[in-house]
Every structure is written in C-alpha cells, then in structure tokens.
Design a protein around this motif. Structure first.
Motif, PDB file in Angstrom:
ATOM      1  N   ASP A  55       0.846  -1.203   0.000  1.00  0.00           N
ATOM      2  CA  ASP A  55       0.000   0.000   0.000  1.00  0.00           C
ATOM      3  C   ASP A  55       0.881   1.253   0.000  1.00  0.00           C
ATOM      4  O   ASP A  55       0.493   2.300  -0.511  1.00  0.00           O
ATOM      5  N   ILE A  56       2.092   1.111   0.552  1.00  0.00           N
ATOM      6  CA  ILE A  56       3.017   2.247   0.595  1.00  0.00           C
ATOM      7  C   ILE A  56       3.791   2.353  -0.716  1.00  0.00           C
ATOM      8  O   ILE A  56       4.036   3.432  -1.225  1.00  0.00           O
ATOM      9  N   LYS A  57       4.171   1.185  -1.240  1.00  0.00           N
ATOM     10  CA  LYS A  57       4.902   1.177  -2.524  1.00  0.00           C
ATOM     11  C   LYS A  57       4.312   0.044  -3.375  1.00  0.00           C
ATOM     12  O   LYS A  57       4.566  -1.138  -3.104  1.00  0.00           O
ATOM     13  N   PRO A  58       3.488   0.404  -4.372  1.00  0.00           N
ATOM     14  CA  PRO A  58       2.762  -0.635  -5.124  1.00  0.00           C
ATOM     15  C   PRO A  58       3.622  -1.485  -6.058  1.00  0.00           C
ATOM     16  O   PRO A  58       3.192  -2.563  -6.477  1.00  0.00           O
ATOM     17  N   GLU A  59       4.808  -1.030  -6.365  1.00  0.00           N
ATOM     18  CA  GLU A  59       5.665  -1.817  -7.268  1.00  0.00           C
ATOM     19  C   GLU A  59       6.936  -2.246  -6.556  1.00  0.00           C
ATOM     20  O   GLU A  59       7.433  -1.503  -5.714  1.00  0.00           O
ATOM     21  N   PRO A  60       7.462  -3.403  -6.870  1.00  0.00           N
ATOM     22  CA  PRO A  60       7.060  -4.336  -7.920  1.00  0.00           C
ATOM     23  C   PRO A  60       5.713  -5.001  -7.611  1.00  0.00           C
ATOM     24  O   PRO A  60       5.287  -5.080  -6.468  1.00  0.00           O
ATOM     25  N   THR A  61       5.091  -5.481  -8.671  1.00  0.00           N
ATOM     26  CA  THR A  61       3.797  -6.144  -8.540  1.00  0.00           C
ATOM     27  C   THR A  61       3.998  -7.633  -8.231  1.00  0.00           C
ATOM     28  O   THR A  61       5.106  -8.155  -8.339  1.00  0.00           O
ATOM     29  N   ILE A  62       2.899  -8.283  -7.881  1.00  0.00           N
ATOM     30  CA  ILE A  62       2.965  -9.738  -7.633  1.00  0.00           C
ATOM     31  C   ILE A  62       3.501 -10.455  -8.873  1.00  0.00           C
ATOM     32  O   ILE A  62       4.321 -11.379  -8.767  1.00  0.00           O
ATOM     33  N   GLY A  63       3.068  -9.991 -10.047  1.00  0.00           N
ATOM     34  CA  GLY A  63       3.546 -10.595 -11.296  1.00  0.00           C
ATOM     35  C   GLY A  63       5.061 -10.473 -11.438  1.00  0.00           C
ATOM     36  O   GLY A  63       5.731 -11.413 -11.884  1.00  0.00           O
ATOM     37  N   ASP A  64       5.605  -9.313 -11.023  1.00  0.00           N
ATOM     38  CA  ASP A  64       7.057  -9.117 -11.087  1.00  0.00           C
ATOM     39  C   ASP A  64       7.776 -10.143 -10.202  1.00  0.00           C
ATOM     40  O   ASP A  64       8.815 -10.688 -10.580  1.00  0.00           O
TER      41      ASP A  64
END
Lengths: 189, 131
Positions: free
Chosen positions: A127-136
């Motif tokens: 929520d604080i840093k959305p990236e990397p994503t789960i896909g990453d």
C-alpha cells in the motif's frame, strides 16, 4: 494429533513478528532487543533469536510458528530452525531497497524447503509502494529458481485472515507436492 | 537507541576493562562485549571473524535466556554459564545498558571466580558511564 513447524523469514521490517502475533492462538514468545540500526530500519526493537507462537488448525493439527531474525548476521538461527521446518513463509516488504533481490536471497538461503515446494511469499507494505507487482515477483522467482509456481500474495501481517489464508495455502501446496512426489515414485517403481 | 558500538571512546574503555578482566583471570581465553542486538563493541583474544558471529550468538542466547526466565516467572536473568570439558563460558547483561558481555575461561579458572570477575567488569563498565 500432528505437530508441524512452519518458519516465517524475510528481511528486517517485513512484519514477521507482527505476523506471528496475528496468527498465534497462544501468547507469543519474543526475543526483542533495542535496534541500534535505526538509520537502516526505523523501528525501536528487533528480533535477535526467534519469535514463537502456536496455532491449532481444526482439533488435530498444531502448527508451531517460528519467526527468524531478519538480519543476515543471525543466519545461524536460520540453519538451526530450518532443519525442523515443514514449510516457510517469506515476507518481503515492498518498500525495501531491493525487494526482488531479497525474495531470491531467501529462496536460496532456504533452498532445501523451496526445492520441495514448501515455500510461499507474502508481499507486505505494497500500500506504501505498489511496485514491484505480484507478477514481477513471480517472473523474478521463475527466472532465478528451477521450481515455478511459488504461491505469492499481497498481505497485511496485522490481519489474521490474511495470514491464515497464506498458512493454509502453504500447507495445501506442501500436501499437493508430496502427492506428486509419491505419484512419481509409484510410476517409476 | 544509542549505538555503543559506534562510540570510539566507549569501545576503547570497554577494551581496557576486558584487558583488566584478563589480568584478574589468567584462565580467560577470549571475551567480547556486544550490543544487545549483536554488534561487537570490544573483544579480547583471538576470535574468528573479529567476534562478529560470537556477538550475534551472544545476543541470541541472552534474549533466549531472558525469554525462558520470563516464561517461568524467575525474575531477571543475571548470568548464563555453559560448561564444557575444556572450561566455562559466562554471559551477563551489563546491568540496564543494552550490552552483553561474554567470556570464555579454560579449566584453570573456577566457575565461581569467573562469574565474580565478570560481574566486577560489568560494575566497572557501568561505573565509568558518563553521568
């Protein structure tokens, strides 16, 4: 009654102690010391040996939860505790300096558990840093390890529901992998 | 939290106290003062890795001992000893400071004298703290 050990590992500040407190049915044993690395991770205390809690799954299955220290200088505790572990939850805080590097690091450090399909990953603080994503994360782990398909979730370690969901997923994955290994042995026999 | 291991003057004073402990205990083989989260403040004798690994282990052991004391309602932990065929290891928190001292003695040193001497060193470290 069966009793199994599950470890919770990950870098300092990922939420391991919080996760065990969320999951445990009993009072958690903690080994906290004052953190003198506030410039690195801004929290007043840090785990220096282990956190310990227990959760009952149904009437028959007790899970003993061990949280290991995040700092690499305590890796001797990782080696002691991994010998007893059925599975591993790796928590990675998404706002870490190199979260993808961290997940591969813990995958390698606990390679015996990872290789038998006993690992799940929980990404915290997305929520604080959305990236990397789960896909990453999934792509990165697939690129760096021979075993595809490590279950990976976004979780809040303060949420018992999130952590129970991860724990069940881990146990079902372990059970499924054990079944596959038995099938392979039967077909080879 | 103050990082004692980064304070050169404090580290130097601790080194003096460890040397003094070695003078009083001829059977002391090695010793270290570490922060409660495992960083080396000062060492005496030959330690692998500059004592870093022993520092982390000392921190873990002290925390585990305190967790056992708390679980059993035994009050505050004063010291920990390990007995082996070759001697004794004594660990003690440095009173209320976030520091732990660990000292290894060969079998020429009695465990009683080793504990007494480590406690003296703990008192001297605290006595030398800035008021």
């Amino acid at each position: 009654m069966s009793e199994n050990v599950i470890l919770i590992a990950g870098p300092m500040g990922a939420g391991k102690t919080t996760a065990i407190r969320s999951l445990s049915d009993s009072e958690v044993v903690s080994t906290e010391a004052d953190n003198t690395e506030m410039d690195r991770v801004n929290k007043p205390t840090t785990t220096v040996a282990l956190d310990y809690g227990e959760i009952m799954l149904g009437d028959e299955d007790k899970i003993k939860l061990y949280g290991v220290p995040g700092q690499r200088r305590f890796d001797f505790m990782w080696r002691i505790l991994e010998k007893r572990a059925l599975g591993l939850i790796v928590l990675i805080n998404n706002d870490a300096e190199d979260p993808l590097g961290e997940v591969v690091y813990f995958m390698e450090q606990f390679s015996s558990i990872y290789q038998r399909g006993g690992m799940v990953v929980g990404v915290t603080r997305s929520d604080i840093k959305p990236e990397p994503t789960i896909g990453d994360y999934v792509i990165h782990m697939d690129e760096h390890g021979p075993h595809a398909g490590v279950p990976t979730f976004t979780v809040d370690p303060r949420s018992k529901d999130h952590m129970v969901m991860m724990l069940y997923s881990l146990l079902m994955n372990i059970e499924a992998n054990q079944g596959v290994q038995q099938d392979v042995r039967v077909s080879q026999g | 939290m103050f990082a004692y291991h980064k304070d050169e003057e404090f580290c130097s004073n601790c080194e003096i106290e460890l040397n003094s402990l070695a003078e009083r205990c001829k059977g002391m083989q090695a010793a270290a003062i570490v922060s409660s989260d495992g960083f080396v403040v000062s060492t005496f004798g030959r330690l692998k890795d500059g004592g870093n690994r022993l520092g982390s282990m000392t921190s873990s052991m002290q925390a585990l001992a305190e967790a056992v004391h708390e679980e059993l309602g035994m009050g505050d932990n004063e010291y920990i000893t390990f007995k082996s065929s070759d001697g004794n290891l004594v660990m003690s928190r440095v009173h209320d400071l976030p520091l732990v001292i660990t000292a290894l003695f060969n079998d020429r040193e009695t465990v009683g004298h080793a504990i007494f001497s480590v406690k003296q060193t703990v008192d001297q470290i605290c006595g030398g703290m800035p008021k």
